[in-house]
Design a protein around this motif. Structure first.
Motif, PDB file in Angstrom:
ATOM      1  N   UNK A 103       0.820  -1.201   0.000  1.00 30.78           N
ATOM      2  CA  UNK A 103       0.000   0.000   0.000  1.00 30.78           C
ATOM      3  C   UNK A 103       0.862   1.262   0.000  1.00 30.78           C
ATOM      4  N   UNK A 104       1.920   1.240   0.803  1.00 28.45           N
ATOM      5  CA  UNK A 104       2.796   2.420   0.867  1.00 28.45           C
ATOM      6  C   UNK A 104       3.399   2.723  -0.505  1.00 28.45           C
ATOM      7  N   UNK A 105       3.703   1.673  -1.273  1.00 27.96           N
ATOM      8  CA  UNK A 105       4.283   1.861  -2.609  1.00 27.96           C
ATOM      9  C   UNK A 105       3.314   2.614  -3.528  1.00 27.96           C
ATOM     10  N   UNK A 106       2.020   2.340  -3.396  1.00 26.62           N
ATOM     11  CA  UNK A 106       1.013   3.049  -4.209  1.00 26.62           C
ATOM     12  C   UNK A 106       1.061   4.550  -3.898  1.00 26.62           C
ATOM     13  N   UNK A 107       1.132   4.867  -2.610  1.00 28.30           N
ATOM     14  CA  UNK A 107       1.127   6.261  -2.142  1.00 28.30           C
ATOM     15  C   UNK A 107       2.393   6.995  -2.582  1.00 28.30           C
ATOM     16  N   UNK A 108       3.545   6.362  -2.367  1.00 29.70           N
ATOM     17  CA  UNK A 108       4.822   7.004  -2.735  1.00 29.70           C
ATOM     18  C   UNK A 108       4.903   7.184  -4.244  1.00 29.70           C
ATOM     19  N   UNK A 109       4.416   6.194  -4.984  1.00 26.58           N
ATOM     20  CA  UNK A 109       4.388   6.302  -6.442  1.00 26.58           C
ATOM     21  C   UNK A 109       3.517   7.486  -6.873  1.00 26.58           C
ATOM     22  N   UNK A 110       2.365   7.650  -6.226  1.00 27.63           N
ATOM     23  CA  UNK A 110       1.460   8.754  -6.576  1.00 27.63           C
ATOM     24  C   UNK A 110       2.101  10.108  -6.271  1.00 27.63           C
ATOM     25  N   UNK A 111       2.765  10.236  -5.120  1.00 28.38           N
ATOM     26  CA  UNK A 111       3.446  11.487  -4.772  1.00 28.38           C
ATOM     27  C   UNK A 111       4.481  11.848  -5.843  1.00 28.38           C
ATOM     28  N   UNK A 112       5.240  10.843  -6.283  1.00 25.33           N
ATOM     29  CA  UNK A 112       6.269  11.089  -7.288  1.00 25.33           C
ATOM     30  C   UNK A 112       5.673  11.386  -8.658  1.00 25.33           C
ATOM     31  N   UNK A 113       4.589  10.713  -8.976  1.00 31.53           N
ATOM     32  CA  UNK A 113       3.896  10.966 -10.246  1.00 31.53           C
ATOM     33  C   UNK A 113       3.415  12.419 -10.305  1.00 31.53           C
ATOM     34  N   UNK A 114       2.872  12.907  -9.186  1.00 34.75           N
ATOM     35  CA  UNK A 114       2.386  14.291  -9.130  1.00 34.75           C
ATOM     36  C   UNK A 114       3.514  15.293  -9.359  1.00 34.75           C
ATOM     37  N   UNK A 115       4.693  15.001  -8.827  1.00 32.73           N
ATOM     38  CA  UNK A 115       5.811  15.958  -8.880  1.00 32.73           C
ATOM     39  C   UNK A 115       6.691  15.795 -10.118  1.00 32.73           C
ATOM     40  N   UNK A 116       6.497  14.752 -10.894  1.00 26.09           N
ATOM     41  CA  UNK A 116       7.327  14.485 -12.070  1.00 26.09           C
ATOM     42  C   UNK A 116       7.085  15.563 -13.127  1.00 26.09           C
ATOM     43  N   UNK A 117       8.151  16.248 -13.577  1.00 26.38           N
ATOM     44  CA  UNK A 117       7.986  17.315 -14.572  1.00 26.38           C
ATOM     45  C   UNK A 117       7.247  16.853 -15.832  1.00 26.38           C
ATOM     46  N   UNK A 118       7.430  15.599 -16.211  1.00 27.33           N
ATOM     47  CA  UNK A 118       6.842  15.096 -17.468  1.00 27.33           C
ATOM     48  C   UNK A 118       5.322  15.103 -17.427  1.00 27.33           C
ATOM     49  N   UNK A 119       4.733  15.059 -16.237  1.00 29.42           N
ATOM     50  CA  UNK A 119       3.290  14.846 -16.134  1.00 29.42           C
ATOM     51  C   UNK A 119       2.471  16.137 -16.087  1.00 29.42           C
ATOM     52  N   UNK A 120       3.148  17.282 -15.984  1.00 24.49           N
ATOM     53  CA  UNK A 120       2.439  18.579 -15.962  1.00 24.49           C
ATOM     54  C   UNK A 120       1.329  18.617 -14.918  1.00 24.49           C
ATOM     55  N   UNK A 121       1.598  18.078 -13.737  1.00 22.97           N
ATOM     56  CA  UNK A 121       0.601  18.063 -12.675  1.00 22.97           C
ATOM     57  C   UNK A 121       0.968  19.076 -11.598  1.00 22.97           C
ATOM     58  N   UNK A 122       1.721  18.658 -10.580  1.00 23.00           N
ATOM     59  CA  UNK A 122       2.085  19.563  -9.482  1.00 23.00           C
ATOM     60  C   UNK A 122       3.429  20.262  -9.730  1.00 23.00           C
ATOM     61  N   UNK A 123       4.157  19.832 -10.753  1.00 24.48           N
ATOM     62  CA  UNK A 123       5.478  20.421 -11.031  1.00 24.48           C
ATOM     63  C   UNK A 123       5.379  21.941 -11.125  1.00 24.48           C
ATOM     64  N   UNK A 124       6.392  22.647 -10.594  1.00 24.59           N
ATOM     65  CA  UNK A 124       6.255  24.102 -10.420  1.00 24.59           C
ATOM     66  C   UNK A 124       6.019  24.851 -11.718  1.00 24.59           C
ATOM     67  N   UNK A 125       6.698  24.446 -12.798  1.00 22.13           N
ATOM     68  CA  UNK A 125       6.518  25.199 -14.049  1.00 22.13           C
ATOM     69  C   UNK A 125       5.092  25.042 -14.588  1.00 22.13           C
TER      70      UNK A 125
END
Length: 440
Positions: free
Chosen positions: A356-378
Motif C-alpha cells: 500500500x505504501x508503494x502506491x502512495x509514494x508512487x502517486x506522490x512522485x507521479x504528481x511531482x514528475x515534470x513530465x506529467x504537468x501536474x504539481x510540477x512548479x513550471x
C-alpha cells in the motif's frame, strides 16, 4: 460518461460565468435578520437567478439563497441589526448557496442537471486560486470523487437599488449531496446509500465514539462530528454501519486489517486522493486535524459495502500553513507521517504495509514528475498565470475587499514567506514540497 459533460459545461475553468441574483428588499432583510438571530443559520430566502455562460442564458424564477461557511460566515451587508441601506450600502464578501430547486421542484429549475451552486469568495487567499487549483489537480489526476469547481462573477441586485452590487470574482463549487452521488452512480456502484459530512473531530477512531456527535443534517446550522446527509428513517442503519467501520479501522491489526481494508475500499483510489491532499499542503484535513471530508458507503449492509473518501475544502493550502496537529510547516512536513495515526488511524495504518505504501509514494512522485504537468512548479505556475489573466480585470468589486491579486498565503498563517508564482524564490511552495517527497 456519468453526466460528466453537464458538469464540465457548468464548471469550466476556461470561462467565467456571470451569476445575477435579483432579490426583493423584504427577502434580503429576512436574510440579514436571520443572520442576526443565528450566524450559523441555514435558512433560505427567495430570489431569482440568471446564469450566463458560453452564449447561453438561463433564468430561474423563485430559487433559494442562503449563507454558507463554517468559521467564515459573515453578514453580507452592514452591522448587526441594520436593515438594507439602499444605495448607501456597506456590502461584505460572504459565502452563499444557491438552490435552484428549493421552492420549485421541476426540471426548469435545473442548470444542465445541476441544482445547487456553492459560491465562495476567496477568503484568506489573495492569490485567488488555491482551492480551485486543488480541485483542478484532483481531476487531472483522475480523482473522480472530488467535486467540480470553477470561477464565476457575481452580482446581487436588491429591489429598489439603482444598480446591482458587483460582488466580484467568486469560486463556484459543486455541492456534495445526494445529487453529487447520483451523478457518479456508475462509479460508486450505487447512489441510494449513506453519505456523511465529517467535521472537526471526525477521527474515525472507535475510541472517540462517545465524544463524537452523530446526527442527521437537520438544516439548523449545527456542527456535528458526523453529519448524515440521507433520510431520517435510514439514520440508525447508517450510524450502525459507520460505527462498525470505525471499530474495524481501530481494532483490526496485521494481515487481518490489510485484507479487510482492501475488501471494503479501493485503496489505490484512496491513497492517490491522499497523495494530492498532501502535496498541496492540506493540513486542515482528516489525518492531521480530523476535519473537512465526506465519506460514502455504497450499500446499507453493515459489513458488505465499499467505503469512499471525498476530499473537501481546500482554501488553506499551497503554503497557507499553521501550527496544527503534528504540523508546523505544511511544505516540509513528512508525507509518510502527515498526522497522528494514534489519533486518526485510517491512512497511517494503511501505509504500514509495503504494498500500500508503494502506491502512495508512487502517486506522490507521479504528481511531482515534470513530465506529467501536474504539481510540477513550471506547469503549476503556468496554469495559475493563465487563470489570473482571465480574472485579473474583474477582481475590483463593490465590497472594496480583496481588490488585488497577491502572491501571499493567509495573513494568519505561521509561514508568511511561501510563494506560488515566483519560480526563483527559495520559498516557492511547489519546489519546497517536491523536496519533501520520499523517493520511489
Amino acid at each position: 460518461d456519468w453526466a460528466v459533460g453537464e458538469l464540465d459545461w457548468v464548471f469550466d475553468m476556461s470561462v467565467m460565468p456571470e451569476i445575477h441574483i435579483e432579490i426583493s428588499v423584504d427577502e434580503w432583510n429576512a436574510l440579514l435578520s436571520e443572520f442576526d438571530r443565528d450566524p450559523d443559520t441555514n435558512e433560505y430566502v427567495h430570489c431569482d437567478v440568471k446564469f450566463e455562460s458560453k452564449g447561453e442564458e438561463h433564468n430561474f424564477v423563485d430559487a433559494g439563497l442562503r449563507l454558507r461557511g463554517n468559521t467564515s460566515r459573515r453578514r453580507p451587508e452592514g452591522n448587526s441589526g441594520e436593515m438594507h441601506q439602499s444605495d448607501n450600502t456597506d456590502w461584505r464578501h460572504c459565502h452563499f448557496m444557491i438552490n435552484l430547486r428549493k421552492y420549485q421542484k421541476d426540471d426548469a429549475h435545473e442548470l444542465h442537471n445541476v441544482r445547487k451552486l456553492h459560491l465562495k469568495w476567496h477568503k484568506d487567499d489573495s492569490a485567488y486560486c488555491r482551492e480551485l487549483y486543488c480541485y483542478d489537480l484532483f481531476r487531472r489526476f483522475g480523482i473522480w470523487t472530488a467535486p467540480y469547481s470553477s470561477y464565476c462573477r457575481l452580482w446581487i441586485h436588491v429591489e429598489g437599488d439603482s444598480e446591482p452590487a458587483y460582488y466580484g470574482v467568486y469560486e463556484m463549487i459543486e455541492a456534495i449531496d445526494e445529487q453529487y452521488v447520483k451523478k457518479r452512480k456508475e462509479l460508486y456502484g450505487d447512489h441510494k446509500h449513506h453519505l456523511w459530512k465529517c467535521g472537526w473531530g471526525a477521527t474515525l477512531n472507535y475510541n472517540d465514539r462517545n465524544n463524537s456527535s452523530f446526527h442527521i443534517d437537520d438544516d439548523m446550522g449545527n456542527d456535528y462530528t458526523y453529519e448524515y446527509k440521507g433520510d431520517s428513517e435510514n439514520f440508525e442503519v447508517a450510524k450502525t454501519q459507520l460505527l462498525e467501520f470505525m471499530k474495524n479501522v481501530t481494532e483490526r491489526q496485521g494481515q487481518d486489517f490489510h485484507d479487510w481494508i482492501g475488501s471494503v475500499c479501493d485503496v489505490r483510489l484512496l491513497l492517490r486522493t491522499y497523495a494530492v491532499n498532501v502535496v498541496v499542503g492540506m493540513w486542515d484535513d482528516y489525518w492531521n486535524n480530523s476535519n473537512n471530508y465526506y465519506i460514502y458507503f455504497n450499500s446499507s449492509d453493515k459489513e458488505n459495502y465499499q467505503f469512499f473518501f471525498i476530499p473537501f475544502d481546500y482554501d488553506n493550502t499551497l503554503g497557507t500553513s499553521s501550527h496544527c496537529g503534528v504540523q508546523s510547516d505544511s511544505g516540509r512536513h513528512d508525507p509518510l507521517n502527515w498526522g497522528d495515526t494514534r489519533k486518526a488511524p485510517l491512512i497511517g495504518k494503511i501505509l504500514q504495509y509495503s504494498d500500500y505504501r508503494a502506491i502512495y509514494v508512487e502517486a506522490l512522485n507521479e504528481l511531482c514528475d515534470p513530465k506529467n504537468n501536474l504539481f510540477y512548479y513550471q506547469a503549476s505556475i503556468a496554469r495559475i498565470n493563465g487563470w489570473h489573466e482571465m480574472i485579473r480585470d474583474y477582481v475590483v468589486n463593490d465590497t472594496e475587499e480583496d481588490c488585488e491579486i497577491k502572491d501571499r498565503p493567509a495573513g494568519w498563517g505561521n509561514i508568511y514567506d511561501y510563494r506560488i508564482l515566483d519560480a526563483s524564490s527559495s520559498m516557492n511552495f511547489f519546489k519546497v514540497k517536491a523536496e519533501s517527497i520520499p523517493s520511489r
